[in-house]
Design a protein around this motif. Structure first.
Motif, PDB file in Angstrom:
ATOM      1  N   UNK A 122       0.906  -1.092  -0.155  1.00 39.72           N
ATOM      2  CA  UNK A 122      -0.050   0.068  -0.190  1.00 39.72           C
ATOM      3  C   UNK A 122       0.918   1.283  -0.045  1.00 39.72           C
ATOM      4  N   UNK A 123       0.666   2.234  -0.812  1.00 35.75           N
ATOM      5  CA  UNK A 123       1.300   3.383  -1.057  1.00 35.75           C
ATOM      6  C   UNK A 123       1.256   4.283   0.408  1.00 35.75           C
ATOM      7  N   UNK A 124       2.190   5.059   0.646  1.00 35.77           N
ATOM      8  CA  UNK A 124       2.136   5.950   1.881  1.00 35.77           C
ATOM      9  C   UNK A 124       1.459   7.265   1.374  1.00 35.77           C
ATOM     10  N   UNK A 125       1.192   8.065   2.623  1.00 34.33           N
ATOM     11  CA  UNK A 125       0.464   9.249   2.380  1.00 34.33           C
ATOM     12  C   UNK A 125       1.344  10.820   2.205  1.00 34.33           C
ATOM     13  N   UNK A 126       1.122  11.534   1.260  1.00 39.00           N
ATOM     14  CA  UNK A 126       1.772  12.658   1.194  1.00 39.00           C
ATOM     15  C   UNK A 126       1.041  13.625   1.899  1.00 39.00           C
ATOM     16  N   UNK A 127       1.664  14.427   2.781  1.00 33.30           N
ATOM     17  CA  UNK A 127       1.034  15.255   3.867  1.00 33.30           C
ATOM     18  C   UNK A 127       1.659  16.779   3.380  1.00 33.30           C
ATOM     19  N   UNK A 128       0.785  17.590   3.067  1.00 30.38           N
ATOM     20  CA  UNK A 128       1.126  19.141   2.879  1.00 30.38           C
ATOM     21  C   UNK A 128       1.445  19.865   4.041  1.00 30.38           C
ATOM     22  N   UNK A 129       2.487  19.994   4.203  1.00 37.84           N
ATOM     23  CA  UNK A 129       2.869  20.544   5.512  1.00 37.84           C
ATOM     24  C   UNK A 129       2.997  22.182   5.514  1.00 37.84           C
ATOM     25  N   UNK A 130       2.070  23.031   6.208  1.00 30.75           N
ATOM     26  CA  UNK A 130       2.641  24.492   5.962  1.00 30.75           C
ATOM     27  C   UNK A 130       3.656  24.776   6.836  1.00 30.75           C
ATOM     28  N   UNK A 131       4.274  25.859   6.729  1.00 29.29           N
ATOM     29  CA  UNK A 131       5.252  26.570   7.594  1.00 29.29           C
ATOM     30  C   UNK A 131       5.155  27.872   7.867  1.00 29.29           C
ATOM     31  N   UNK A 132       5.739  28.495   8.855  1.00 26.02           N
ATOM     32  CA  UNK A 132       5.431  29.863   9.318  1.00 26.02           C
ATOM     33  C   UNK A 132       5.727  30.929   7.985  1.00 26.02           C
ATOM     34  N   UNK A 133       5.181  31.961   7.879  1.00 26.23           N
ATOM     35  CA  UNK A 133       5.316  32.875   6.806  1.00 26.23           C
ATOM     36  C   UNK A 133       6.326  33.668   6.904  1.00 26.23           C
ATOM     37  N   UNK A 134       7.440  33.557   8.074  1.00 26.61           N
ATOM     38  CA  UNK A 134       8.506  34.361   8.247  1.00 26.61           C
ATOM     39  C   UNK A 134       9.173  33.893   9.354  1.00 26.61           C
ATOM     40  N   UNK A 135      10.139  34.422   9.915  1.00 29.25           N
ATOM     41  CA  UNK A 135      11.016  33.946  11.120  1.00 29.25           C
ATOM     42  C   UNK A 135      10.378  34.072  12.289  1.00 29.25           C
ATOM     43  N   UNK A 136       9.653  32.979  12.633  1.00 25.98           N
ATOM     44  CA  UNK A 136       8.925  32.669  13.892  1.00 25.98           C
ATOM     45  C   UNK A 136       8.842  31.227  14.124  1.00 25.98           C
TER      46      UNK A 136
END
Length: 235
Positions: free
Chosen positions: A1-15
């Motif tokens: 069975x294939x794995x899952x592709x997680x779409x991971x957000x990151x902060x919009x700047x240095x925080x």
């Protein structure tokens, strides 16, 4: 069975990731071994701050950016096909929106690989929310042409489309050209058109203001050079 592709957000700047990301996002990130990222250096900095179950040197990071060849994207699915979960990271905000990661998501969808978007900051939606412009009918136009004549022509076309459809137009620019974009909008668009400038969203220097083009012409230009900015207009 294939794995899952997680779409991971990151902060919009240095925080710190903990300041703008839901705890469930960090819980999902920490056990992952495989990542597809825009730039490995900045991705490692994010992953170090987010915390990972494995040492950073054991993580597998593959780059996908504007320099990637279309025929090189196919191999990025290999861990997923082998049953491993993969995290897709953008440089800032949500992946696959104005982001080369969209090509990987398209391939995953074609192969019926599960794609899971995770909650996180989107500069486009945050700007739209705070603009006071039409939030029921809007279009994101990405980057406009860099050459003056082409950019001005496109701005006039977007303004006409906005007027016809009562549609908010959103677009972005390379940060060091923000002031040139701002000046071009004031030159190309009519005085009654409303313009929102949204800069450094979620960061300490956040600036969001909506005025008509005529009103902007009477103001001191905002300090937006080399600061991530979203432009929104509604005719």
């Amino acid at each position: 069975m294939a794995g899952t592709l997680y779409l991971i957000p990151v902060p919009l700047g240095p925080s710190a990731p903990q300041d703008s990301l839901h705890p469930d996002v960090l819980t999902t990130v920490r056990p992952l071994r495989h990542f597809v990222v825009e730039q490995a250096k900045s991705a490692r900095a994010f992953l170090k701050a987010a915390g990972t179950d494995l040492p950073l040197q054991e993580l597998q990071l593959e780059e996908l950016n504007e320099h990637s060849r279309p025929d090189a994207i196919e191999h990025l699915l290999a861990p997923l096909r082998a049953g491993h979960d993969v995290g897709l990271l953008s440089e800032a905000g949500c992946p696959a929106v104005a982001d080369p990661g969209a090509d990987l998501v398209a391939l995953a969808q074609r192969e019926n690989i599960r794609v899971v978007p995770l909650i996180g900051p989107s500069s486009l939606l945050l700007a739209l929310m705070a603009s006071g412009l039409n939030g029921q009918r809007f279009a994101f136009q990405g980057y406009l042409p860099a050459k003056d004549a082409d950019r001005n022509k496109t701005l006039r076309e977007l303004e006409a489309e906005s007027r016809k459809r009562r549609q908010t137009q959103l677009f972005i620019e390379t940060p060091y050209r923000n002031r040139a974009m701002f000046d071009a909008i004031l030159q190309a668009c009519q005085g009654t058109t409303r313009l929102c400038v949204a800069t450094d969203l979620t960061l300490p220097g956040e600036f969001i203001r909506t005025l008509t083009v005529a009103q902007w012409k009477k103001q001191t230009p905002p300090e937006i050079e080399r600061r991530p900015t979203v432009f929104l207009l509604l005719a």
